[in-house]
Design a protein around this motif. Structure first.
Motif, PDB file in Angstrom:
ATOM      1  N   PHE A 189      29.372  34.916  45.156  1.00  0.00           N
ATOM      2  CA  PHE A 189      29.843  36.062  44.398  1.00  0.00           C
ATOM      3  C   PHE A 189      28.698  36.778  43.674  1.00  0.00           C
ATOM      4  O   PHE A 189      27.696  36.162  43.310  1.00  0.00           O
ATOM      5  CB  PHE A 189      30.875  35.624  43.356  1.00  0.00           C
ATOM      6  N   ALA A 190      28.914  38.065  43.451  1.00  0.00           N
ATOM      7  CA  ALA A 190      28.026  38.859  42.591  1.00  0.00           C
ATOM      8  C   ALA A 190      28.894  39.816  41.784  1.00  0.00           C
ATOM      9  O   ALA A 190      29.939  40.279  42.266  1.00  0.00           O
ATOM     10  CB  ALA A 190      27.007  39.632  43.412  1.00  0.00           C
ATOM     11  N   PHE A 191      28.452  40.118  40.572  1.00  0.00           N
ATOM     12  CA  PHE A 191      29.159  41.069  39.703  1.00  0.00           C
ATOM     13  C   PHE A 191      28.251  42.256  39.450  1.00  0.00           C
ATOM     14  O   PHE A 191      27.053  42.084  39.155  1.00  0.00           O
ATOM     15  CB  PHE A 191      29.528  40.409  38.367  1.00  0.00           C
ATOM     16  N   VAL A 192      28.813  43.455  39.540  1.00  0.00           N
ATOM     17  CA  VAL A 192      28.039  44.677  39.287  1.00  0.00           C
ATOM     18  C   VAL A 192      28.715  45.463  38.173  1.00  0.00           C
ATOM     19  O   VAL A 192      29.861  45.891  38.297  1.00  0.00           O
ATOM     20  CB  VAL A 192      27.917  45.549  40.551  1.00  0.00           C
ATOM     21  N   GLY A 193      28.000  45.646  37.061  1.00  0.00           N
ATOM     22  CA  GLY A 193      28.530  46.387  35.918  1.00  0.00           C
ATOM     23  C   GLY A 193      27.906  45.899  34.626  1.00  0.00           C
ATOM     24  O   GLY A 193      27.521  44.728  34.520  1.00  0.00           O
ATOM     25  N   ASP A 194      27.786  46.772  33.651  1.00  0.00           N
ATOM     26  CA  ASP A 194      27.221  46.416  32.355  1.00  0.00           C
ATOM     27  C   ASP A 194      28.181  45.493  31.618  1.00  0.00           C
ATOM     28  O   ASP A 194      29.279  45.891  31.249  1.00  0.00           O
ATOM     29  CB  ASP A 194      26.980  47.691  31.527  1.00  0.00           C
ATOM     30  N   ALA A 195      27.776  44.250  31.393  1.00  0.00           N
ATOM     31  CA  ALA A 195      28.656  43.271  30.760  1.00  0.00           C
ATOM     32  C   ALA A 195      28.202  42.948  29.343  1.00  0.00           C
ATOM     33  O   ALA A 195      28.497  41.873  28.817  1.00  0.00           O
ATOM     34  CB  ALA A 195      28.710  41.992  31.594  1.00  0.00           C
ATOM     35  N   GLY A 196      27.493  43.880  28.700  1.00  0.00           N
ATOM     36  CA  GLY A 196      27.020  43.661  27.340  1.00  0.00           C
ATOM     37  C   GLY A 196      27.859  44.400  26.313  1.00  0.00           C
ATOM     38  O   GLY A 196      28.915  44.961  26.626  1.00  0.00           O
ATOM     39  N   GLY A 197      27.388  44.410  25.073  1.00  0.00           N
ATOM     40  CA  GLY A 197      28.123  45.019  23.979  1.00  0.00           C
ATOM     41  C   GLY A 197      28.257  46.522  24.072  1.00  0.00           C
ATOM     42  O   GLY A 197      29.059  47.122  23.342  1.00  0.00           O
ATOM     43  N   HIS A 198      27.492  47.162  24.952  1.00  0.00           N
ATOM     44  CA  HIS A 198      27.599  48.610  25.111  1.00  0.00           C
ATOM     45  C   HIS A 198      28.886  49.006  25.828  1.00  0.00           C
ATOM     46  O   HIS A 198      29.278  50.176  25.782  1.00  0.00           O
ATOM     47  CB  HIS A 198      26.393  49.149  25.896  1.00  0.00           C
ATOM     48  N   ALA A 199      29.522  48.049  26.517  1.00  0.00           N
ATOM     49  CA  ALA A 199      30.728  48.345  27.304  1.00  0.00           C
ATOM     50  C   ALA A 199      31.696  47.172  27.197  1.00  0.00           C
ATOM     51  O   ALA A 199      31.758  46.329  28.094  1.00  0.00           O
ATOM     52  CB  ALA A 199      30.353  48.608  28.761  1.00  0.00           C
ATOM     53  N   PRO A 200      32.466  47.069  26.101  1.00  0.00           N
ATOM     54  CA  PRO A 200      33.325  45.897  25.889  1.00  0.00           C
ATOM     55  C   PRO A 200      34.394  45.688  26.944  1.00  0.00           C
ATOM     56  O   PRO A 200      34.781  44.548  27.213  1.00  0.00           O
ATOM     57  CB  PRO A 200      33.941  46.152  24.510  1.00  0.00           C
ATOM     58  N   GLU A 201      34.877  46.749  27.557  1.00  0.00           N
ATOM     59  CA  GLU A 201      35.887  46.581  28.613  1.00  0.00           C
ATOM     60  C   GLU A 201      35.265  45.932  29.850  1.00  0.00           C
ATOM     61  O   GLU A 201      35.855  45.036  30.457  1.00  0.00           O
ATOM     62  CB  GLU A 201      36.523  47.924  28.944  1.00  0.00           C
ATOM     63  N   PHE A 202      34.062  46.370  30.226  1.00  0.00           N
ATOM     64  CA  PHE A 202      33.349  45.729  31.334  1.00  0.00           C
ATOM     65  C   PHE A 202      33.052  44.267  30.991  1.00  0.00           C
ATOM     66  O   PHE A 202      33.118  43.391  31.847  1.00  0.00           O
ATOM     67  CB  PHE A 202      32.038  46.457  31.615  1.00  0.00           C
TER      68      PHE A 202
END
Length: 342
Positions: A189-202
Motif C-alpha cells: 500500500f501507499a498513501f498520497v495526501g498531506d496527513a499533517g496538521g495543515h489538513a486535519p480531514e486528510f
C-alpha cells in the motif's frame, strides 16, 4: 465643545471590534466575562450613552446568510475545490426554504474576511467552506469567536476551537476503503495526501488507513506516504515518485478524488494496468469520478445533507437555539479502479 464618545472609541481603546462592544454593553453571553467587564468599564470612563435608535437598527436582521468559499490549490484557474461545488445547490435551496437570501463570496484566506459581514450587517451569519492551510484558518476562527459572530463551518471537529462544525467521519472513510482493498488481496500500500496538521480531514483519513493496515499486519516503516495537496498535478507527481520504487505498490489510497485522478493519469503512461496491477481509490465522490478511466472507487460525503445541516444549524445559532457539531457517516462507492464494482 467635546464630541460625544462613540462605540468605535470604546472599541479602539478596548482593542476589540465595534460589534463586540455592542454585545458587551447589552451583556451578551457571546462575549466572555473579562472582555465584557473591560468594555463596560471603558464605556463608563468615557461617559458613553447608548444611542437607542442606532442600537435598534443594529439588532435588525438582514435575512441574509454569507457563504465564504476560500481559495484552494487547483490544476486550473478556478481555485475552488470541486467538492464544494456540489454542495452549493443544497445550501442555496435550504436558504430559500428558510426565507433567507444567500450571499456567496470568494475569499483569500489572508484577507480580513473575519471582520466583515455580520459586523457590518451584511449577513446574520456565515457559512465557511474550505480553508487552505488550517493553521492560518484557526487564527481567523479565534477572531470570529471573540467577536461573537454566528458561523458554522464544514470540516473536522476541533476541540481547541468550539465553533460549530459539520463534517464527515473521515477516519471511518479511510478505514473502510482500506479494508475493502485488503479484502481484494492487496498487500503493498501507499498513501498520497498531506496527513499533517495543515489538513486535519486528510490526517483523519490517513489514520483510518493506518489502523486498517496495522490490524492486517501490513504496516511497517517502509510503507510509503507522499504528501500532496489536493490537485491532479500533485497526484501525477506523487505517482511518478512511487513508480521509481523497486517494487511499486499494488494499491494507492488517495486523500481526495482530485489526487486520484492525477494518479490514474500518471499510470496511463506506465506499464502498470489499473486495476489488474495496481488499485487506485479516492475520496469525495465528486461528479467526474464516475467518468474517469477506469471509473474511480471513492468515499462519498452526502453533500445534499451537508448543505441542509450547515444552513439549519446556522439558523438555530442565529436564533439562540442550542447547536452542536455533527459528524455524517461516510459511504463507500465501489467502482472499477479497485477491481471490484458493485
Amino acid at each position: 465643545m467635546k464630541e460625544k464618545a462613540t462605540s468605535f472609541d470604546i472599541a479602539h481603546k478596548a482593542g476589540v471590534s465595534q460589534s463586540t462592544v455592542s454585545r458587551a454593553l447589552s451583556n451578551s453571553p457571546l462575549v466572555n466575562k473579562e472582555t465584557r467587564e473591560r468594555v463596560q468599564r471603558i464605556a463608563r470612563e468615557l461617559n458613553y450613552k447608548v444611542d437607542k435608535n442606532a442600537s435598534n437598527l443594529r439588532k435588525q436582521k438582514s435575512s441574509t446568510i454569507a457563504l465564504l468559499l476560500f481559495e484552494d490549490p487547483t490544476s486550473d484557474d478556478s481555485m475552488i475545490n470541486p467538492f464544494f461545488l456540489s454542495m452549493l445547490g443544497s445550501i442555496t435551496r435550504a436558504c430559500a426554504s428558510a426565507g433567507y437570501d444567500l450571499l456567496v463570496s470568494f475569499q483569500n484566506l489572508e484577507d480580513d474576511w473575519h471582520a466583515e459581514y455580520e459586523d457590518s450587517n451584511k449577513a446574520d451569519g456565515i457559512i465557511l467552506l474550505g480553508y487552505g492551510d488550517y493553521t492560518t484558518y484557526r487564527t481567523k476562527l479565534s477572531q470570529l469567536e471573540e467577536q461573537g459572530t454566528h458561523f458554522v463551518r464544514w470540516g473536522a471537529h476541533d476541540e481547541e476551537h468550539p465553533g460549530i462544525s459539520i463534517g464527515c467521519d473521515n477516519y471511518q472513510g479511510g478505514y473502510d476503503i482500506t479494508r475493502h482493498l485488503l479484502s481484494l488481496g492487496r498487500k503493498r500500500f501507499a498513501f498520497v495526501g498531506d496527513a499533517g496538521g495543515h489538513a486535519p480531514e486528510f490526517m483523519a483519513r490517513h489514520q483510518g488507513y493506518l489502523d486498517a493496515l496495522n490490524q492486517a499486519g501490513l504496516l511497517d516503516n517502509d510503507t510509503p506516504r507522499i504528501d500532496a495537496i489536493s490537485t491532479e498535478d500533485a497526484g501525477v507527481e506523487a505517482m511518478q515518485a512511487l513508480l521509481q520504487m523497486q517494487i511499486p505498490p499494488d494499491a494507492v489510497v488517495c486523500a481526495s478524488d482530485s489526487i486520484a485522478m492525477g494518479v490514474l493519469k500518471a499510470l496511463r503512461y506506465s506499464d502498470l494496468r489499473v486495476p489488474e496491477d495496481i488499485a487506485v481509490v479516492g475520496y469525495d465522490n465528486i461528479p467526474v469520478s464516475a467518468f474517469t478511466t477506469p471509473s474511480l472507487t471513492t468515499v462519498q460525503q452526502n453533500t445534499k445533507r451537508a448543505g441542509e445541516l450547515l444552513v439549519n444549524t446556522l439558523l438555530d445559532a442565529i436564533n439562540n437555539k442550542p447547536v452542536k457539531d455533527y459528524l455524517m457517516p461516510a459511504e463507500l462507492i465501489i467502482r472499477q479502479s479497485c477491481g471490484s464494482a458493485e
